[in-house]
Scaffold this active site. Structure first.
Site, PDB file in Angstrom:
ATOM      1  N   SER A  91       0.895  -1.230   0.415  1.00 39.40           N
ATOM      2  CA  SER A  91      -0.059   0.149   0.298  1.00 39.40           C
ATOM      3  C   SER A  91       0.974   1.625  -0.330  1.00 39.40           C
ATOM      4  O   SER A  91       0.265   2.658   0.010  1.00 39.40           O
ATOM      5  CB  SER A  91      -1.028  -0.092   1.499  1.00 39.40           C
ATOM      6  OG  SER A  91      -0.116  -0.497   2.112  1.00 39.40           O
ATOM      7  N   THR A 192      -1.812   3.521   3.953  1.00 40.29           N
ATOM      8  CA  THR A 192      -1.159   4.816   3.965  1.00 40.29           C
ATOM      9  C   THR A 192      -0.247   4.606   4.972  1.00 40.29           C
ATOM     10  O   THR A 192      -0.435   4.773   6.306  1.00 40.29           O
ATOM     11  CB  THR A 192      -1.358   5.707   3.872  1.00 40.29           C
ATOM     12  OG1 THR A 192      -2.508   5.553   2.943  1.00 40.29           O
ATOM     13  CG2 THR A 192      -1.059   6.597   4.511  1.00 40.29           C
ATOM     14  N   THR A 210       1.896   7.012   0.376  1.00 38.45           N
ATOM     15  CA  THR A 210       1.155   5.800  -0.106  1.00 38.45           C
ATOM     16  C   THR A 210       0.621   5.909  -1.318  1.00 38.45           C
ATOM     17  O   THR A 210       1.215   6.526  -2.333  1.00 38.45           O
ATOM     18  CB  THR A 210      -0.095   6.226   0.029  1.00 38.45           C
ATOM     19  OG1 THR A 210      -1.606   5.260   0.320  1.00 38.45           O
ATOM     20  CG2 THR A 210      -0.762   7.607  -1.203  1.00 38.45           C
ATOM     21  N   ARG A 220      -6.249   9.428 -10.187  1.00 40.48           N
ATOM     22  CA  ARG A 220      -6.493   9.864  -8.665  1.00 40.48           C
ATOM     23  C   ARG A 220      -5.686  10.144  -7.921  1.00 40.48           C
ATOM     24  O   ARG A 220      -4.660   9.394  -7.545  1.00 40.48           O
ATOM     25  CB  ARG A 220      -7.619   8.592  -9.040  1.00 40.48           C
ATOM     26  CG  ARG A 220      -8.259   8.680  -7.023  1.00 40.48           C
ATOM     27  CD  ARG A 220      -7.444   8.080  -5.886  1.00 40.48           C
ATOM     28  NE  ARG A 220      -7.843   7.877  -4.154  1.00 40.48           N
ATOM     29  CZ  ARG A 220      -7.920   8.104  -3.193  1.00 40.48           C
ATOM     30  NH1 ARG A 220      -6.511   7.334  -3.370  1.00 40.48           N
ATOM     31  NH2 ARG A 220      -8.581   7.348  -2.019  1.00 40.48           N
ATOM     32  N   VAL A 221      -5.852  11.044  -6.602  1.00 40.31           N
ATOM     33  CA  VAL A 221      -5.427  11.216  -5.388  1.00 40.31           C
ATOM     34  C   VAL A 221      -6.274  11.797  -4.306  1.00 40.31           C
ATOM     35  O   VAL A 221      -6.740  12.069  -4.802  1.00 40.31           O
ATOM     36  CB  VAL A 221      -4.917  13.278  -5.709  1.00 40.31           C
ATOM     37  CG1 VAL A 221      -3.853  13.687  -4.855  1.00 40.31           C
ATOM     38  CG2 VAL A 221      -3.442  13.001  -7.184  1.00 40.31           C
ATOM     39  N   GLY A 222      -5.582  10.885  -3.529  1.00 46.23           N
ATOM     40  CA  GLY A 222      -6.008  11.500  -2.187  1.00 46.23           C
ATOM     41  C   GLY A 222      -5.512  12.095  -1.031  1.00 46.23           C
ATOM     42  O   GLY A 222      -5.069  12.617  -1.797  1.00 46.23           O
ATOM     43  N   ASP A 223      -6.295  11.990  -0.128  1.00 51.48           N
ATOM     44  CA  ASP A 223      -5.654  12.432   0.727  1.00 51.48           C
ATOM     45  C   ASP A 223      -4.571  12.881   1.166  1.00 51.48           C
ATOM     46  O   ASP A 223      -4.025  13.855   1.643  1.00 51.48           O
ATOM     47  CB  ASP A 223      -6.651  12.363   2.196  1.00 51.48           C
ATOM     48  CG  ASP A 223      -6.023  10.790   2.732  1.00 51.48           C
ATOM     49  OD1 ASP A 223      -6.326  10.382   1.652  1.00 51.48           O
ATOM     50  OD2 ASP A 223      -6.440  10.583   3.954  1.00 51.48           O
ATOM     51  N   THR A 243      -5.525   7.741   7.737  1.00 49.81           N
ATOM     52  CA  THR A 243      -5.657   6.561   6.607  1.00 49.81           C
ATOM     53  C   THR A 243      -6.755   6.302   6.620  1.00 49.81           C
ATOM     54  O   THR A 243      -8.149   6.696   6.856  1.00 49.81           O
ATOM     55  CB  THR A 243      -5.059   5.466   6.838  1.00 49.81           C
ATOM     56  OG1 THR A 243      -4.717   4.438   6.346  1.00 49.81           O
ATOM     57  CG2 THR A 243      -5.566   5.210   8.125  1.00 49.81           C
ATOM     58  N   GLY A 244      -7.163   5.028   5.435  1.00 53.08           N
ATOM     59  CA  GLY A 244      -8.710   4.873   4.494  1.00 53.08           C
ATOM     60  C   GLY A 244      -8.883   5.910   3.829  1.00 53.08           C
ATOM     61  O   GLY A 244      -7.872   6.303   2.888  1.00 53.08           O
ATOM     62  N   GLY A 246      -9.569   8.312   1.419  1.00 51.48           N
ATOM     63  CA  GLY A 246      -8.659   9.033   1.350  1.00 51.48           C
ATOM     64  C   GLY A 246     -10.082  10.249   1.128  1.00 51.48           C
ATOM     65  O   GLY A 246      -9.919  11.298   1.550  1.00 51.48           O
TER      66      GLY A 246
HETATM   67  N1  ASP Z   1      -5.760   7.281   2.361  1.00 47.72           N
HETATM   68  C1  ASP Z   1      -4.934   6.986   0.931  1.00 47.72           C
HETATM   69  C2  ASP Z   1      -5.790   7.122   0.364  1.00 47.72           C
HETATM   70  O1  ASP Z   1      -6.675   7.662  -0.157  1.00 47.72           O
HETATM   71  C3  ASP Z   1      -5.507   5.523   1.571  1.00 47.72           C
HETATM   72  C4  ASP Z   1      -4.441   4.375   2.213  1.00 47.72           C
HETATM   73  O2  ASP Z   1      -4.941   5.004   3.867  1.00 47.72           O
HETATM   74  O3  ASP Z   1      -3.670   3.896   2.578  1.00 47.72           O
HETATM   75  O4  ASP Z   1      -5.647   7.223  -0.545  1.00 47.72           O
END
Ligand code: ASP
Length: 333
Positions: A91, A192, A210, A220-223, A243-244, A246
C-alpha cells in the site's frame, strides 16, 4: 433557474439530514477546556506514532534518529522510507498495488515544525516520494508538485527512475482485472503510512506516503498529499494524520480539523473521535469504508480512533515501540 417546487423538496430533505447529523455531533460535544497556550511544557523524551503494522519497523528507523539527537523531520522521513522500500507493504511505494491501468502512482506529504510543507501527488517510478516531497518543501517556492512534473523534478534532483510494480502486485492486478469490480474492501486495500514524531527538542513533524487506493482511477489523488487532509502539523498545538478512504478525509479536512480541535483545548483522543463522528454524521455510506486518525499534542498525549474495527498503530514512547489497537466507532452493525 431553480424550480421552486424542487427547491422546497431539497430544503426539506437537507433539513431532515441535518437533524441526524446534529444529533450525532451533539453526542461528542468536546470537553470545554482552555485554548492551548503555546508556552506550555513540551514533551522532550522523544515520541513516534505511525499507522498500521508496518509502522513498527518504520518507527524503529525514526526512533534511532531521535535517540541520536536528530530532528523530528529527519525522523519521520527516514521512518516512512522503510515502508516505501518494502515490497511486502503493498500500500506504499515499491510493491504498492497499482491503479486500474496497472500503474503504480504515489502520493506523499511532509510538514515540519516551522509550518513548512511539501508534497507530491500522482508521481510514478520513484521509490521514495517522501524525499521528493521534502525537496519540494525545501528547494522550491511551492507546496505541491504532481504527475509528470513531479517525476521530472525528482529526476532533475538525482532520483532514479525505477519499476515499482512487483510480480506479486502485478498478479493481484491481473486477477482483479478478470472481475473488474471497483468496490473497495474495508481494511483490505489501503494502508498508508502516516507518521508523527516529537524530537528531544520538543519539536513536531509529520509525514504521510501511500500508493493510494488499489485499482483507483488513473490520476486519482487521495488525502495523503493534501496538507490538512492526510497530514497537518502545528508546532504550537500538535499534529494529526489519516489513513483509509481518502475521499472521506478530504471532505472534512480531517487532519486540520483535529489540530484545530486540539488548539481549542481538546485532547488528541477526543479530537480524533470528533473527526470520525463528523464523517459518520455527514457521509451516509460511512459503514462501507474505513478511516483512521492518529494525533499527538505538544505534551506528548496521543489519540487514535477509526470508523471500523481493525485500525492499528505503532507507538514508540518511553523507550518502547509496540503495536496498539485503536478504538473505533462502528461497534454494532
Ligand atoms: N488514504 C489513502 C488514500 O485514500 C489510502 C490509505 O490510507 O492507504 O489514498
Amino acid at each position: 433557474m431553480i424550480n421552486r417546487r424542487k427547491f422546497i423538496i431539497n430544503t426539506v430533505a437537507a433539513g431532515a439530514g441535518l437533524i441526524t447529523s446534529n444529533k450525532l455531533l451533539s453526542q461528542v460535544e468536546p470537553e470545554k477546556k482552555e485554548p492551548v497556550i503555546p508556552s506550555q511544557p513540551r514533551y522532550t523524551k522523544g515520541l513516534v506514532i505511525s499507522t498500521w503494522k508496518h509502522g513498527l519497523a518504520a518507527n524503529e528507523a525514526a526512533r534511532k534518529k531521535i535517540e541520536n539527537g536528530g530532528s523530528s523531520l529527519d525522523a519521520v522521513e527516514s521512518g516512512v522510507m522503510v515502508s516505501e522500500a518494502d515490497p511486502k507493504v503493498t500500500s506504499v511505494g515499491y510493491g504498492g498495488l497499482p491503479d486500474r491501468d496497472g500503474r503504480v502512482t504515489l502520493d506523499a506529504s511532509i510538514m515540519d515544525e516551522k509550518g513548512n510543507c511539501g508534497s507530491v501527488a500522482f508521481i510514478e517510478h520513484i521509490m521514495h516520494p517522501i524525499s521528493v516531497a521534502r525537496l519540494v518543501m525545501e528547494k522550491t517556492p511551492h507546496c505541491m508538485i504532481t504527475g509528470k512534473g513531479a517525476l521530472k523534478f525528482a529526476l532533475a534532483n538525482g532520483f532514479k527512475k525505477e519499476n515499482l510494480l512487483t510480480d506479486e502486485s502485478k498478479k493481484r492486478w491481473e486477477d482483479w482485472m478478470k472481475e473488474n469490480n471497483y468496490k473497495p474492501d474495508i481494511n483490505e486495500i489501503h494502508d498508508t503510512i502516516g507518521m508523527l514524531a516529537i524530537d528531544k527538542a520538543g519539536n513536531l513533524s509529520g509525514a504521510c506516503t501511500t500508493s493510494g487506493l488499489a485499482w483507483k482511477y488513473h490520476g486519482r489523488v487521495g488525502d495523503s498529499p493534501i496538507i490538512g487532509a492526510g497530514l497537518y502539523v502545528d508546532n504550537d498545538v500538535g499534529a494529526a494524520c489519516a489513513t483509509g478512504k481518502g475521499e472521506a478525509v478530504i471532505k472534512i479536512c480531517g487532519s486540520f480539523l483535529i489540530v484545530e480541535l486540539m488548539r481549542n483545548g481538546i485532547s488528541p483522543q477526543k479530537a480524533c473521535e470528533t473527526a470520525v463522528l463528523r464523517i459518520a454524521a455527514k457521509q451516509r455510506d460511512y459503514s462501507q469504508f474505513q478511516v483512521g486518525f492518529l494525533a499527538v499534542n505538544t505534551s506528548g498525549e496521543i489519540g487514535a480512533f477509526s470508523l471500523q474495527k481493525g485500525f492499528e498503530y505503532a507507538l514508540y514512547s518511553d523507550g518502547k515501540n509496540a503495536m496498539h489497537e485503536s478504538d473505533y466507532f462502528l461497534k454494532v452493525k
